[in-house]
Design a protein around this motif. Sequence first.
Motif, mmCIF file in Angstrom:
data_model
loop_
_atom_site.group_PDB
_atom_site.id
_atom_site.type_symbol
_atom_site.label_atom_id
_atom_site.label_comp_id
_atom_site.label_asym_id
_atom_site.label_seq_id
_atom_site.Cartn_x
_atom_site.Cartn_y
_atom_site.Cartn_z
ATOM 1 N N ILE A 34 4.866 -5.760 -1.251
ATOM 2 C CA ILE A 34 4.014 -5.450 -0.094
ATOM 3 C C ILE A 34 3.507 -4.023 -0.177
ATOM 4 O O ILE A 34 2.313 -3.762 0.044
ATOM 5 N N PHE A 35 4.376 -3.083 -0.509
ATOM 6 C CA PHE A 35 3.961 -1.689 -0.618
ATOM 7 C C PHE A 35 2.964 -1.493 -1.751
ATOM 8 O O PHE A 35 2.033 -0.692 -1.646
ATOM 9 N N GLN A 36 3.130 -2.221 -2.847
ATOM 10 C CA GLN A 36 2.186 -2.123 -3.948
ATOM 11 C C GLN A 36 0.819 -2.651 -3.510
ATOM 12 O O GLN A 36 -0.213 -2.059 -3.841
ATOM 13 N N VAL A 42 -5.418 0.868 -0.355
ATOM 14 C CA VAL A 42 -5.766 2.257 -0.037
ATOM 15 C C VAL A 42 -6.548 2.868 -1.190
ATOM 16 O O VAL A 42 -7.556 3.543 -0.987
ATOM 17 N N GLU A 43 -6.098 2.603 -2.404
ATOM 18 C CA GLU A 43 -6.776 3.150 -3.577
ATOM 19 C C GLU A 43 -8.197 2.598 -3.703
ATOM 20 O O GLU A 43 -9.108 3.291 -4.137
ATOM 21 N N MET A 44 -8.400 1.365 -3.281
ATOM 22 C CA MET A 44 -9.708 0.752 -3.406
ATOM 23 C C MET A 44 -10.669 1.215 -2.308
ATOM 24 O O MET A 44 -11.841 1.469 -2.570
ATOM 25 N N PHE A 45 -10.195 1.341 -1.068
ATOM 26 C CA PHE A 45 -11.094 1.590 0.051
ATOM 27 C C PHE A 45 -11.145 3.037 0.522
ATOM 28 O O PHE A 45 -12.064 3.412 1.238
ATOM 29 N N LEU A 49 -14.297 5.098 2.339
ATOM 30 C CA LEU A 49 -14.136 5.643 3.685
ATOM 31 C C LEU A 49 -14.511 7.122 3.702
ATOM 32 O O LEU A 49 -15.196 7.585 4.621
ATOM 33 N N ALA A 50 -14.098 7.861 2.701
ATOM 34 C CA ALA A 50 -14.447 9.285 2.622
ATOM 35 C C ALA A 50 -15.960 9.452 2.503
ATOM 36 O O ALA A 50 -16.549 10.333 3.152
#
Length: 76
Positions: A34-36, A42-45, A49-50
């Motif tokens: 789940i954490f992976q 997060v790494e993808m989006f 977002l920034a």
Amino acid sequence: MRVNNFKELEKEEMKNLDPSLKRIKSSVNSNLGIFQFIGDMVEMFLPKLASILVNLTGGSSINDDKGMRDKKYPNR
């Protein structure tokens, strides 16, 4: 051939393993999965977002500046 008491003790301990250890191991493995997955999302989006936040505050991203410099003619 002599009997190795440590080997016998190891065999006894393996027989008496608690079944909850397997349950704990599978729980830890599922939590890691789940954490992976969350880390991959997060790494993808996060870069997108920034970029959106920069554009919302009136700035321009690096890609926009680069595209504007390459244009020589307005209708191109």
